[in-house]
Design a protein around this motif. Structure first.
Motif, PDB file in Angstrom:
ATOM      1  N   VAL B 202       0.831  -1.207   0.000  1.00  0.00           N
ATOM      2  CA  VAL B 202       0.000   0.000   0.000  1.00  0.00           C
ATOM      3  C   VAL B 202       0.867   1.258   0.000  1.00  0.00           C
ATOM      4  N   THR B 203       1.935   1.210   0.755  1.00  0.00           N
ATOM      5  CA  THR B 203       2.827   2.372   0.839  1.00  0.00           C
ATOM      6  C   THR B 203       3.353   2.759  -0.531  1.00  0.00           C
ATOM      7  N   GLU B 204       3.778   1.738  -1.289  1.00  0.00           N
ATOM      8  CA  GLU B 204       4.332   2.031  -2.607  1.00  0.00           C
ATOM      9  C   GLU B 204       3.276   2.626  -3.529  1.00  0.00           C
ATOM     10  N   ILE B 205       2.049   2.161  -3.377  1.00  0.00           N
ATOM     11  CA  ILE B 205       0.962   2.725  -4.193  1.00  0.00           C
ATOM     12  C   ILE B 205       0.821   4.219  -3.895  1.00  0.00           C
ATOM     13  N   MET B 206       0.800   4.526  -2.613  1.00  0.00           N
ATOM     14  CA  MET B 206       0.630   5.925  -2.219  1.00  0.00           C
ATOM     15  C   MET B 206       1.785   6.774  -2.740  1.00  0.00           C
ATOM     16  N   GLU B 207       2.984   6.233  -2.657  1.00  0.00           N
ATOM     17  CA  GLU B 207       4.141   6.965  -3.146  1.00  0.00           C
ATOM     18  C   GLU B 207       4.069   7.187  -4.645  1.00  0.00           C
ATOM     19  N   SER B 208       3.600   6.190  -5.345  1.00  0.00           N
ATOM     20  CA  SER B 208       3.475   6.317  -6.804  1.00  0.00           C
ATOM     21  C   SER B 208       2.512   7.433  -7.162  1.00  0.00           C
ATOM     22  N   ILE B 209       1.405   7.464  -6.441  1.00  0.00           N
ATOM     23  CA  ILE B 209       0.415   8.503  -6.707  1.00  0.00           C
ATOM     24  C   ILE B 209       1.022   9.881  -6.486  1.00  0.00           C
ATOM     25  N   LYS B 210       1.737   9.973  -5.363  1.00  0.00           N
ATOM     26  CA  LYS B 210       2.379  11.250  -5.052  1.00  0.00           C
ATOM     27  C   LYS B 210       3.345  11.619  -6.172  1.00  0.00           C
TER      28      LYS B 210
END
Lengths: 489, 489, 489, 489
Positions: B202-210
């Motif tokens: 999930v963390t990586e998803i959020m970072e990608s969005i950012k």
């Protein structure tokens, strides 16, 4: 029956009977052998038993039909309903693999052979009907429009950065949709009048290329078969594509049934560039809607790229229907169908001319269109809505597929507004009705159609405009009327 | 038989017989009435006659089957082969119209009703198996992968300018292809280990969005049903989508058969955002390959946009097969199938654990995966190629669908290189074999599968590495071996 | 698919696939080989595809299906309707030749093999269900009654001058008709009461023989399966036949489904004389009405004489239906059906006993009848016509086949007047209702039947006699009522 | 689809579509209404869907197909195999009841209607083809020979004490068998030569009657359709029967296809007496072997007596096949078939004449035989066995049904020795070959037959007699040769 099996029956019937049975068996077996060896259409029609025999033989090569098979995966060809299994000849694994709709499947050897074989037979058909130099084809289990879309998506990899599709206008919704859904931007080339005909505006195509730059053009998307008064696009497009190194995708939707369309294509490939031509299965092969064929004059890998752009397995239904039909036709059947269609075209044209004269109308002169024809509708009094009534009158009298086109129609598709929608032109000078002589049409249908148009026109002229005193209820018909004049092929 | 028809038989059989016949007729007629009125799955299974009766009744509403119909267009539902007509129940006009694969066709009233009805029954099914709040669905006559692609293409219009699809990795070729063919760029989110399980990072998803900006993300493309040790994606994705206003497309390929997957979806929609969830027809409904269902918890028009992105008409085959199957199942059948699958899953898991212990292996602990399970393969001596032999050994013994995954595999798809392909992870610590308890599996299949894996492993351990002294010819198998370890679902 | 055919597909799919296909093919081919070699029921059920494959293979050995066949005679197996050809698997030459219904036909090798094979499978069935010493059988495409008639006609040549058939009474019209149509004169032996049972009056048989002279007796015509309270005829008949050198034809109409009937027959043949036993196809094999099987414990040529008395060719329909069914059953299916029937018999008997007690009635004690049972109807007030209403009440509630028998019935058949018709006796002391546990009955049917009888009896008792205030219209029912109490089996 | 059902679909498709569907439905419904009302052949052919629709509608009126039916008897229409149920359209109760093969069954309303309706359609057919005054007919599920036997058995009750059947000789085994099996004694009337024709010896018939006494004659059993050079029996027989009050049964085996035979019959009934005429279903209606039709010009109850002599229920297969075929033909089809047959007869005759001349043979002049023709075989050198080789040569070349007749044949049937068997005469002066122009024959078949006879004769003449150096193995053929010259029609 295998020879060795028949020998076991010696205590049931005399040896002489067994020998005779072997002989009968051998004749049939021979037909199957020739088919699998040559991988071409049989000269003569196969009978239903033989066709079903082949399908049943192929089905037993699929793992789901193998005795003692156990499935440990999530897709094991299990079928719940006996009706479904039966109607699909137990060929349930579909065609292709996740990466390629033409790939063979280890779990489904029979389905794979069937799909490959069907491709070969279809290629033979395409050659027989006129594209003698066609080199390969693939069967795609999607509509013609979706298959065009798949071609465009496949081109993306070859034309990185390109975003325009040059498209001589044809008022057929799914053609336009195929470009819009692909994410590319169509450059619409308005057709040119040439007598009654609407033909490709070559100059405008050239100008468009110049304007956006050849390297930014994904492809030119031309059309052969179409409704009169539009006629097949000009050969010059192929030359332009060759010169400018632009891919050329031809929408040959129902062109396989016309030797003229096919020779045009063959010629185009000879003098210019044709990357692929796409045709509908149902419109050319008289099978249910559901599949399309992409064919090519080259073995340059483009078809593989198209096949490789289909994500997932596809329905085997188009393959099954097509294989059955091609074996049922045989070369003899194909030739007969083509000949009959041509004769019907001429007959229908002559008969339409007669009623045109009778009704004070004119059959538009569209000699380049070998399938469709159009008759003016200028003698019907009243507004456009009075003229379009002719369409619904015919429909309720069980004449389907005749299209009434009036000048006033505007239509917005995916944000683009088309003027004179249905007529392939912003300002075609006539209202008209189109009829077509399609493959499989019967002579008796021609007669009924002509008679019914004549009769309905006569009725329509008797009614005072805007009274709506037709025998059929107008409210009820409003939907259908809308639909049948919607030109949503 | 219509009541009035039966009355005509009074000179053939006595009145009392007629009355009794009317009574029998009425019972059957009543079932049809209820179906059309409620548009829900019947409680009890319909028998084959009744199903075929309904299809035949619908077919006669299509213009190609109407007595005296004349076709003046280029697509008139003519069918050449009697076999083809028969196997398609004479429903040949396909589904949809050029602009919309769910639109009704004036020429094909019966086919249109069938397609609409099938949609309603499918929606009922989806609700019954757990997505109680599902609001609508459409049936798309294409593979799951192609249907995902269609969803992405439809999103283009809503997300002008966006070009990234965030995708928690799943090593299933057509998932990846669906994004590549759409022209969007996937952002691959490597899975996280959680015990033996591979779960969403999930963390990586959020970072990608950012990193790319939410407005540049077309959608997040998550997955429920998958091969162990990967497990369904985390609920949090839906929340992220809601928060960042990003569309969320769920690949629920074979998740309808699992109440866990369905409750996860239902929950995701409740707490977050789910725009559409896509499932395969063949994997969930036990029909032949060829169709997919897109469903939604909203009536927000997105499904119409998906349907409207399909250019052209589609095959009615998936609709026909699905309708037959759903009527054949009834609510009772659906519930029984789901219960049996769950029981088989538990049984297979327990049995696999036993042989794992016997073979000095371990059944990976993947409690979040309700369908698939994996057992380590660390006791087989030799190189990876020795381990993958297990797959082909099973295949030649008619165990299909078991997948052997080794660590070394690299695979390039459309230019992207995946490390550890097949394991959904760059560095999963084990080689393993997966088996699944899918809908329609029989208890006896579980037994054979487990026994056969046990036996083959024992054989394999006896052979000196790299000698290839297996009973089956290695050369012949090389193709299949390659295929069965290719993970091309 | 023949091995050599599959090899032709090498350019379509890889060699490894071909090999695997060959393996699948071989498994199926092996089942066919074993069947033709052993000519016995397969142990396990064949699936539908395999059955149809065999029929299709056989059909292609018939001349009408041979490619290039030309017919110069008046009977060439031409079939007008495709539906008819299809439903008959193109096996259209029937069975037998003009002189012999079991003879093989040169024009129809496949049909001939099928007929012979079916005979072998049927014989195997007969042995499996208990007549282990049965030596031969023939399938006759006529009703049981007509087949009995054919046996009598065949006996004429062996028993020149004889004109009597001794027949222990059974109130089944076609049994009596079979004798009357043959032109022989039946000597009716009234049954003897033995507790509730009606059994063979052996003494009267002996006296009759003495009276007319053994040489004037064509045969004794005994019966096994029958409605309670009659029970299968006594073994002693076979001994008498042996002693007096009188042929013995047994009507074993639906006795194949009962091991008791079969053991009785086997025993009779061991201790006495049984020339042939005749059974209905539909009642024993769950196929449509139309055929009968004549079987024998000897190879003495009598069956050939029976076959040779059939003038002309016969319908292959019974053979086709029987072959399909036997292959579909397999030995496992046969045994399961027999076991289930026996269990149902016991269950139904126990349940009927319960409602008998509840309704103040008595289940008649007829332990020798293994299929049918009867419950007294003495508690229903009113006249016989009030009691028979129970039959029509059940019928209109979809309970078919239950028979209500009242004492008063007189019936004249071909000039003979039977007193107490339906009860097999001039003066059976009870009115009663019979129900049977026949092959293929479901447990749930037992429950519904019992419940419905209970309910209808309760209703019937509430109605004042002769008022006819039943829910169903009496006028309308009069015909059916008459029919269902007519005992015209 | 019932009108009220369609209304339920209003939320699925627009009202205008529903209305149009209703209209389509009504057209089809109307055809069914007309059929049931008029109970005559439809003018035009019904399509397969409509035929199957009717059968399915009828099937649902049978109790075995009624929802919730429970069977408490021993014959409940249970069917084990789905294939069997399907191929019989679930019409499994057969036709008739135990006492009468035409009786209606309360358990099987649909089957009963079907059987009655089929009878009406068949009667209409008989009238159309020429017997305009025919009053009634019944369909008997047995071969023609067995049906003749049934007629004779039925006559027993009307002609107590009579024992002779006067029979103008026809060398067709089952005709003779039908009399022998009945127990009556045939008086064989040798045919008279009249030019090349063999015709009824009326004088000998009259003398026979005088000799045995008219009251001792069960009936005269005459024949219409037969192999040349025999021709249909003379009209005078009918007059004799009238005069002497003797029943007259006509074997009109395949005479329905010839207007000549039918007019002869019609005439015979007008001037004399015809009690019944019997015809084969397969030979006249192009259905599989298995049924016969007994027709009469009177409503005098004789047909009921024939039906009432059939003990038990019969197969519904002939009824189903016949109904399908008659609806598929329609009046238009019947007329076309008859016209084509007549044209083929003339064509075949002319072509045969040509090769006769070429081969130094003669086409026998048999103008009274409208179906069969014969050509002498006097130019083939060697013994009779050399001539009969022609038959097997043709057979192995897939010409079936041609009969080679030589003078020397003696044959014993049921103890009677026939001299010159096959030629209908003790001393016909020629060896010959017969060919027939039967219903359904194709023009192309005529051509192949004639060419093949020509070629085989030429080959045969080149071979030295008794060397057997034919291309086909003689041993292997011996059986077939025997069979094909056996004249066992």
């Amino acid at each position: 029956m295998e020879a060795s099996h028949l020998e076991k029956c010696l205590n049931l019937v005399p040896q002489s009977y067994i020998s005779q049975g072997q002989q009968f068996r051998a004749s049939r077996s021979n037909l199957v052998r020739i088919l699998l060896e040559k991988q071409k259409l049989p000269e003569e029609s196969w009978n239903d038993e033989l066709i079903e025999f082949l399908l049943s033989e192929l089905a037993q090569l699929d793992s789901n039909n193998a005795l003692g098979n156990c499935g440990a995966g999530e897709r094991e060809g299990r079928v719940y309903s006996g009706l479904v299994a039966r109607r699909n000849y137990r060929l349930v694994h579909g065609v292709g693999r996740s990466g390629d709709v033409t790939a063979v499947q280890p779990k489904a050897v029979g389905s794979s052979i069937l799909n490959q074989l069907c491709t070969k037979l279809t290629l033979d058909f395409i050659r027989i009907v006129g594209a003698r130099n066609a080199k390969s084809c693939i069967i795609v289990p999607m509509a013609t429009g979706m298959t065009l879309l798949l071609c465009f998506l496949a081109l993306r990899k070859r034309r990185r950065g390109a975003k325009f599709i040059i498209w001589p206008r044809i008022d057929q919704k799914s053609c336009f949709k195929s470009m819009m859904s692909s994410g590319f931007e169509p450059i619409i080339i308005e057709n040119q009048s040439d007598g009654d005909e609407l033909r490709t505006n070559v100059t405008e195509i050239m100008e468009s290329i110049k304007r956006v730059g050849a390297e930014n053009v994904v492809c030119i998307h031309s059309t052969t078969s179409c409704f009169a008064p539009r006629v097949p696009d000009r050969l010059e497009i192929a030359t332009i594509c060759k010169t400018h190194n632009i891919p050329h995708i031809v929408n040959n939707a129902y062109g396989l049934q016309s030797s003229k369309c096919m020779h045009l294509l063959q010629q185009a490939a000879r003098v210019g560039r044709v990357d692929a031509f796409v045709q509908s299965c149902d419109k050319n092969f008289m099978v249910p809607v559901g599949g399309a064929v992409v064919a090519s004059f080259h073995d340059d890998g483009f078809l593989s790229e198209v096949a490789g752009s289909y994500a997932g397995r596809g329905s085997a239904a188009p393959t099954i229907d097509l294989t059955i039909t091609l074996l049922d036709m045989g070369v003899a059947g194909v030739k007969m169908l083509l000949r009959q269609r041509k004769e019907n075209y001429e007959y229908l044209r002559d008969e339409m001319r007669k009623i045109a004269e009778k009704q004070n109308e004119r059959l538009l002169e569209t000699p380049h269109n070998p399938i469709s024809m159009a008759m003016t509708l200028s003698s019907i009094p009243g507004r456009d809505s009075d003229i379009t009534k002719l369409g619904s009158m015919l429909f309720t009298r069980r004449i389907t597929g005749a299209r009434v086109v009036v000048r006033s129609t505007e239509k917005s598709i995916e944000g683009h507004v088309f003027t004179g929608y249905g007529s392939h032109s912003n300002h075609y000078p006539h209202c008209y009705i189109t009829v077509a002589a399609a493959i499989g049409m019967k002579r008796s249908e021609c007669d009924v159609i002509v008679k019914c148009i004549d009769k309905c026109m006569t009725s329509l002229k008797k009614i005072s405009p805007h009274k709506g005193s037709l025998s059929c209820n107008n409210d009820e018909l409003s939907h259908i009327e809308d639909d049948v004049t919607n030109h949503d092929v």
